[in-house]
Write a protein that holds these residues in place. Structure first.
Motif, PDB file in Angstrom:
ATOM      1  N   ALA A 261       0.833  -1.217   0.000  1.00 12.46           N
ATOM      2  CA  ALA A 261       0.000   0.000   0.000  1.00 12.46           C
ATOM      3  C   ALA A 261       0.864   1.263   0.000  1.00 12.46           C
ATOM      4  N   VAL A 262       1.959   1.239   0.749  1.00 16.01           N
ATOM      5  CA  VAL A 262       2.865   2.400   0.764  1.00 16.01           C
ATOM      6  C   VAL A 262       3.528   2.553  -0.606  1.00 16.01           C
ATOM      7  N   GLU A 263       3.953   1.433  -1.176  1.00 10.60           N
ATOM      8  CA  GLU A 263       4.623   1.488  -2.481  1.00 10.60           C
ATOM      9  C   GLU A 263       3.680   1.994  -3.572  1.00 10.60           C
ATOM     10  N   ARG A 264       2.425   1.660  -3.452  1.00 11.74           N
ATOM     11  CA  ARG A 264       1.445   2.125  -4.436  1.00 11.74           C
ATOM     12  C   ARG A 264       1.345   3.658  -4.382  1.00 11.74           C
ATOM     13  N   ILE A 265       1.377   4.200  -3.162  1.00 12.23           N
ATOM     14  CA  ILE A 265       1.327   5.658  -3.006  1.00 12.23           C
ATOM     15  C   ILE A 265       2.595   6.286  -3.595  1.00 12.23           C
ATOM     16  N   ALA A 266       3.731   5.717  -3.240  1.00 11.39           N
ATOM     17  CA  ALA A 266       5.022   6.298  -3.640  1.00 11.39           C
ATOM     18  C   ALA A 266       5.212   6.269  -5.159  1.00 11.39           C
ATOM     19  N   LYS A 267       4.711   5.217  -5.787  1.00 11.41           N
ATOM     20  CA  LYS A 267       4.884   5.024  -7.230  1.00 11.41           C
ATOM     21  C   LYS A 267       4.300   6.183  -8.043  1.00 11.41           C
ATOM     22  N   LYS A 268       3.190   6.708  -7.575  1.00 11.33           N
ATOM     23  CA  LYS A 268       2.510   7.754  -8.359  1.00 11.33           C
ATOM     24  C   LYS A 268       2.869   9.164  -7.884  1.00 11.33           C
ATOM     25  N   LEU A 269       3.802   9.258  -6.957  1.00 13.89           N
ATOM     26  CA  LEU A 269       4.075  10.555  -6.334  1.00 13.89           C
ATOM     27  C   LEU A 269       5.561  10.863  -6.462  1.00 13.89           C
ATOM     28  N   PRO A 270       5.948  11.669  -7.463  1.00 16.13           N
ATOM     29  CA  PRO A 270       7.377  11.899  -7.705  1.00 16.13           C
ATOM     30  C   PRO A 270       8.111  12.408  -6.455  1.00 16.13           C
ATOM     31  N   ASN A 271       7.446  13.254  -5.651  1.00 17.72           N
ATOM     32  CA  ASN A 271       8.133  13.811  -4.474  1.00 17.72           C
ATOM     33  C   ASN A 271       7.735  13.089  -3.175  1.00 17.72           C
ATOM     34  N   PHE A 272       7.523  11.791  -3.290  1.00 21.33           N
ATOM     35  CA  PHE A 272       7.034  11.047  -2.121  1.00 21.33           C
ATOM     36  C   PHE A 272       7.977  11.137  -0.919  1.00 21.33           C
ATOM     37  N   LYS A 273       9.251  11.420  -1.182  1.00 14.26           N
ATOM     38  CA  LYS A 273      10.228  11.479  -0.073  1.00 14.26           C
ATOM     39  C   LYS A 273       9.948  12.625   0.889  1.00 14.26           C
ATOM     40  N   LYS A 274       9.132  13.567   0.456  1.00 12.00           N
ATOM     41  CA  LYS A 274       8.815  14.715   1.318  1.00 12.00           C
ATOM     42  C   LYS A 274       7.723  14.381   2.324  1.00 12.00           C
ATOM     43  N   PHE A 275       7.073  13.249   2.131  1.00 18.09           N
ATOM     44  CA  PHE A 275       5.889  12.964   2.938  1.00 18.09           C
ATOM     45  C   PHE A 275       6.063  11.720   3.798  1.00 18.09           C
TER      46      PHE A 275
END
Ligand code: SD4
Length: 316
Positions: A261-275
């Motif tokens: 579930a976390v990976e699914r969020i990160a995959k579509k979010l280029p700046n996921f490292k900020k969150f």
């Protein structure tokens, strides 16, 4: 397993009457309760006191959530929570039982225990969710008393924030930690609850994932339960907790499901490292899983075998 280990387990089990030591088909002992973040330790104690007396998971999760709601040092939930940009403490909460009954309140003000109002919505109305003024009206009609939830400490933090009024939804930095609590009772039934004051200094009227069934909490008594913490918008977009339970249905362990579930969020979010987002799951078999984007998310587990705060595994 060595003798010392056996003695330790024996000591933990001796807190329980022997008749309460039920097990899941996989052999995990019941009951078990898990909660997000450090304040989950105290929440788990309240829940455990109900579970060991063969109380229901539903009563247990409500009792646990109420502990954080009433604690002014937990500045992300209930009384003492950080206010929105305009200085109002607005609360979101939901609860779900083993029969797919659920109740929820959002943008609720002046009521210390939104989780209990959510339960009343579930049990006393034909609806699932009440918000804002309507939720407040309903709470008052149910006998909840209104009070000022903005503590001096939270007010000062808000006044400090106002000097720059910069909205930076970086959850861990804001020290903004929702409580999500999941329990499996000695009858093998699952329930969950989630309650929060939401993102610190959010826009007035903003509602996060925590009161949304499927986003901040989901329970399927055949499969398992999940709850979430972190940047709620990301859980809403992916209906995160429902996904976690569906991954478990497809055969993933609680741990694998949270990771997916976390990976699914990160995959579509280029700046996921900020969150930051974190999921916590409890399977019907009593297995626990947790996963988040960045380190720092922890959760409390209490069962006959363990009573500890654990770090969630993270992507980064
Ligand atoms: C929200 N998910 O309102 C909540 C905030 C939170 O840890 O969980 N913080 O978006």
């Amino acid at each position: 397993m060595n003798r010392r280990h056996l003695l330790q387990l024996g000591a933990l089990s001796s807190f329980l009457p022997k008749s309460t030591l039920a097990k899941t088909p996989k052999g995990n002992e019941l009951p078990i309760v898990v909660s997000t973040w450090k304040h989950g330790i105290d929440a788990n104690i309240a829940a455990w006191n109900i579970l060991v007396k063969k109380g229901t998971a539903l009563d247990a999760v409500e009792a646990g959530a109420r502990i954080s709601e009433a604690d002014p040092t937990v500045m992300s939930v209930g009384y003492g929570g950080f206010p929105d940009r305009e200085g109002h403490v607005t609360l979101d909460a939901c609860i779900m039982d083993h029969q797919q009954n659920c109740g929820s309140v959002a943008f609720l003000q002046h009521i210390k225990h939104p989780v209990s109002v959510a339960r009343k919505v579930m049990e006393q109305t034909p609806h699932v969710m009440l918000v804002g003024e309507g939720a407040l009206q309903f709470a008052k009609a149910q006998g909840f008393k209104t009070e000022n939830l903005l503590t001096e400490k939270a007010k000062k933090a808000w006044q400090e924030w106002l000097k720059q009024a910069k909205y930076q939804p970086v959850i861990n930095i804001e020290n903004h930690d929702t409580i999500g609590i999941l329990a499996l009772d000695s009858s093998g039934n699952l329930s969950g609850a989630c309650t929060t004051s939401g993102a610190a200094f959010k826009m007035h009227g903003r509602v996060g994932d925590s009161p949304l069934i499927g986003a901040g909490l989901y329970v399927d008594n055949e499969i398992g339960a999940a709850t979430a913490t972190g940047m709620g918008e990301l859980m809403i977009k992916t209906v995160g907790c429902h996904s976690v339970v569906e991954f478990m249905r497809q055969g993933a362990t609680a741990q694998q499901a949270c990771q997916e579930a976390v990976e699914r969020i990160a995959k579509k979010l280029p700046n996921f490292k900020k969150f930051q987002v974190g999921f916590l799951a409890l399977s019907k078999q009593g297995d626990v899983g947790a996963y988040c984007i960045q380190p720092g998310f922890n959760y409390a587990v209490k069962s006959t075998k363990q009573d500890k705060l654990q770090d969630g595994a993270s992507m980064l």
